[in-house]
Write a protein that holds these residues in place. Structure first.
Motif, PDB file in Angstrom:
ATOM      1  N   GLU A 181      56.404  34.771  29.898  1.00 39.54           N
ATOM      2  CA  GLU A 181      54.985  35.065  30.008  1.00 39.54           C
ATOM      3  C   GLU A 181      54.526  34.914  31.454  1.00 39.54           C
ATOM      4  O   GLU A 181      55.016  34.068  32.206  1.00 39.54           O
ATOM      5  CB  GLU A 181      54.175  34.138  29.103  1.00 39.54           C
ATOM      6  N   LEU A 182      53.571  35.738  31.857  1.00 38.42           N
ATOM      7  CA  LEU A 182      53.004  35.711  33.200  1.00 38.42           C
ATOM      8  C   LEU A 182      51.598  35.125  33.135  1.00 38.42           C
ATOM      9  O   LEU A 182      50.813  35.484  32.254  1.00 38.42           O
ATOM     10  CB  LEU A 182      52.952  37.123  33.796  1.00 38.42           C
ATOM     11  N   GLU A 183      51.329  34.243  34.074  1.00 42.74           N
ATOM     12  CA  GLU A 183      49.981  33.712  34.157  1.00 42.74           C
ATOM     13  C   GLU A 183      49.042  34.794  34.699  1.00 42.74           C
ATOM     14  O   GLU A 183      49.416  35.556  35.603  1.00 42.74           O
ATOM     15  CB  GLU A 183      49.940  32.490  35.079  1.00 42.74           C
ATOM     16  N   PRO A 184      47.808  34.896  34.176  1.00 45.75           N
ATOM     17  CA  PRO A 184      46.869  35.904  34.702  1.00 45.75           C
ATOM     18  C   PRO A 184      46.592  35.687  36.179  1.00 45.75           C
ATOM     19  O   PRO A 184      46.416  34.548  36.639  1.00 45.75           O
ATOM     20  CB  PRO A 184      45.606  35.671  33.852  1.00 45.75           C
ATOM     21  N   LEU A 185      46.568  36.766  36.920  1.00 48.44           N
ATOM     22  CA  LEU A 185      46.325  36.701  38.357  1.00 48.44           C
ATOM     23  C   LEU A 185      44.855  36.948  38.644  1.00 48.44           C
ATOM     24  O   LEU A 185      44.221  37.802  38.012  1.00 48.44           O
ATOM     25  CB  LEU A 185      47.174  37.750  39.086  1.00 48.44           C
ATOM     26  N   PRO A 186      44.287  36.231  39.619  1.00 46.02           N
ATOM     27  CA  PRO A 186      42.885  36.502  40.001  1.00 46.02           C
ATOM     28  C   PRO A 186      42.777  37.855  40.690  1.00 46.02           C
ATOM     29  O   PRO A 186      43.515  38.139  41.636  1.00 46.02           O
ATOM     30  CB  PRO A 186      42.552  35.348  40.957  1.00 46.02           C
ATOM     31  N   GLU A 187      41.883  38.666  40.233  1.00 42.41           N
ATOM     32  CA  GLU A 187      41.699  40.004  40.811  1.00 42.41           C
ATOM     33  C   GLU A 187      40.663  39.912  41.927  1.00 42.41           C
ATOM     34  O   GLU A 187      39.519  40.328  41.791  1.00 42.41           O
ATOM     35  CB  GLU A 187      41.273  40.988  39.721  1.00 42.41           C
ATOM     36  N   ALA A 188      41.102  39.357  43.050  1.00 39.48           N
ATOM     37  CA  ALA A 188      40.227  39.151  44.206  1.00 39.48           C
ATOM     38  C   ALA A 188      40.980  39.544  45.462  1.00 39.48           C
ATOM     39  O   ALA A 188      42.195  39.723  45.452  1.00 39.48           O
ATOM     40  CB  ALA A 188      39.770  37.689  44.278  1.00 39.48           C
ATOM     41  N   GLY A 189      40.217  39.678  46.577  1.00 42.77           N
ATOM     42  CA  GLY A 189      40.822  40.030  47.851  1.00 42.77           C
ATOM     43  C   GLY A 189      40.622  41.487  48.202  1.00 42.77           C
ATOM     44  O   GLY A 189      39.746  42.170  47.642  1.00 42.77           O
ATOM     45  N   PRO A 190      41.441  41.999  49.121  1.00 39.42           N
ATOM     46  CA  PRO A 190      41.335  43.416  49.508  1.00 39.42           C
ATOM     47  C   PRO A 190      41.575  44.354  48.326  1.00 39.42           C
ATOM     48  O   PRO A 190      42.082  43.949  47.276  1.00 39.42           O
ATOM     49  CB  PRO A 190      42.440  43.564  50.572  1.00 39.42           C
ATOM     50  N   THR A 191      41.205  45.607  48.523  1.00 42.57           N
ATOM     51  CA  THR A 191      41.311  46.594  47.448  1.00 42.57           C
ATOM     52  C   THR A 191      42.741  46.719  46.937  1.00 42.57           C
ATOM     53  O   THR A 191      42.978  46.775  45.721  1.00 42.57           O
ATOM     54  CB  THR A 191      40.819  47.965  47.957  1.00 42.57           C
TER      55      THR A 191
END
Length: 420
Positions: A181-191
């Motif tokens: 399983e993969l931990e959810p990644l924060p969708e932040a930062g550059p495009t």
């Protein structure tokens, strides 16, 4: 350093530095050095003109000074050979009999051209060309170093920005747990980074759903087998004794397969909480339990070791491996080791071992060595698969190898915790 980001950075830095080196070399080739012979001719002409003025009378006051004009003594300093020889040759070509010397370091900021006139006095003229820099080599080295450092910094920043999505993917894969399983990644930062994180999260969600769907299908199939198997058992009771025994044996085999499949599914979906436990005590309890049911199994050595894991699952894994050793290897010897932050459970038997060409396949579901050897023994071929699933789910390792004196060696490795 063996990463895509490092390779791209090294390639760009090397390419830019190679271009700078080639451009610098071409500049040195195209930029012609000054023609020293023409300079020598100019200085010789000036010298002749001033010498003729000095022979006709006193020089103007504007041409008199500490390092210019007429002096009684030869100036101090070190003779510079190349310009001295070049100017003297130019004087000879112009038909003049005087000979000069060029001296440097006499306290003058410029080299001094000095020549003795016919009346014994010394005529001093400053050399029209300023001396070259004394630290020219260091200046060139500093220029190259500054170019290299500046270029490297710019490229590193640019490459890090451009390859951040790839680095994010690399870090995510590196943190992939034993459960897949993969931990959810924060969708932040550059495009670009947000897009990569969003794609990874979507992929993780779809993979998880697909795995859960397959697990549910296996569980449903194993569960649904129980009903027709029960009906078949009831019908077998009406057969004669010999046929009934064969039917019951086959049904027992099917029951073991269904039960093993359901247990595999339970290990996937029933992730109990981890607790600190004494591995040596757990192994001792398993050995006592199996010895009580008549299996030839003994605990030969036990070192106290504490680990963090799921007690029931680890007990099941160790029991599976010990039963395999006692059943297929005739006799099982177990020991518990600890040291260097790892705890190990080593299970050795006295059986024939496993052919080297089959060792890589032993963890495949439903794979049985006895089936290959045409010597069937009870089992569904899922014991090792279940054991490895449990152990890797507890951050451990399971290794199998043939012993040096025969038999099979099964080694479990788990990280230990410091007991307070």
């Amino acid at each position: 350093m063996n990463t895509l980001r490092a390779k791209i950075t090294a390639l760009l830095v090397a390419s830019v530095l190679l271009v700078i080196l080639a451009a610098t070399g071409l500049s040195f080739l195209l930029l012609k050095p000054p023609r020293l012979s023409e300079i020598d001719e100019s200085i010789a002409a000036q010298w002749g003109l001033v010498a003729e003025l000095a022979a006709r009378g006193p020089l103007p006051a504007s041409m008199q000074g500490e390092f210019i004009g007429l002096h009684d003594d030869e100036p101090a300093g070190v003779i510079v050979e190349n310009p001295t020889n070049g100017i003297n040759e130019a004087l000879a070509r112009n038909g003049r009999a005087e000979r000069i010397i060029v001296k440097d370091g006499a306290g003058s900021p410029w080299p001094v051209v000095a020549g003795q006139l016919a009346d014994g006095r010394w005529l001093l003229l400053p050399l029209a060309m300023p001396p070259g820099p004394k630290n020219g080599g260091w200046a060139l080295a500093g220029w190259a170093l500054l170019i290299a450092i500046g270029t490297t910094l710019v490229i590193v920043v640019a490459v890090r920005r451009l390859t951040e999505p790839l680095a994010l993917l690399e870090r995510t894969v590196a943190t992939l747990g034993p459960d897949g399983e993969l931990e959810p990644l924060p969708e932040a930062g550059p495009t670009e980074v947000r897009a990569a994180a969003r794609a990874i999260n979507l992929l993780s969600t779809r993979l998880k759903r697909a795995m859960e769907s397959r697990i549910r299908m296996v569980a449903a199939a194993g569960h649904d087998l129980r009903t027709p198997m029960t009906r078949m058992r009831l019908r077998a009771e009406f057969l004669d004794e010999e046929e009934r025994a064969n039917w019951i044996a086959d049904l027992d085999e099917l029951d073991r397969i269904a039960d093993s499949a359901i247990r595999v599914v339970r290990e996937e979906v029933e992730r109990s909480s981890r607790t600190r436990l004494r591995l040596d005590e757990l192994v001792s309890e398993v050995v006592a339990e199996l010895d009580a049911i008549g299996l030839d199994i003994h605990l030969t050595a036990s070192t106290p070791a504490s680990v963090v894991g799921r007690p029931l699952a680890l007990r099941r894994a160790i029991r599976n491996l010990a039963i395999n050793a006692a059943t297929h290897g005739h006799k099982a010897r177990i020991r518990v080791e600890a040291g260097y932050g790892r705890a190990g459970v080593v299970i050795e038997d006295e059986g024939p071992g496993i052919p080297e060409e089959l060792l890589a396949r032993v963890f495949e579901p439903f794979f049985r060595i006895d089936a290959v050897k045409n010597a069937p023994l009870p089992g569904a071929g899922l014991g090792l698969a279940i054991a490895r699933e449990i152990i890797t789910g507890n951050d451990g390792t399971l290794e199998l190898r043939n012993g040096p004196r025969g038999g099979l060696v099964q080694r479990i490795g788990l990280p230990t915790v410091i007991t307070s």
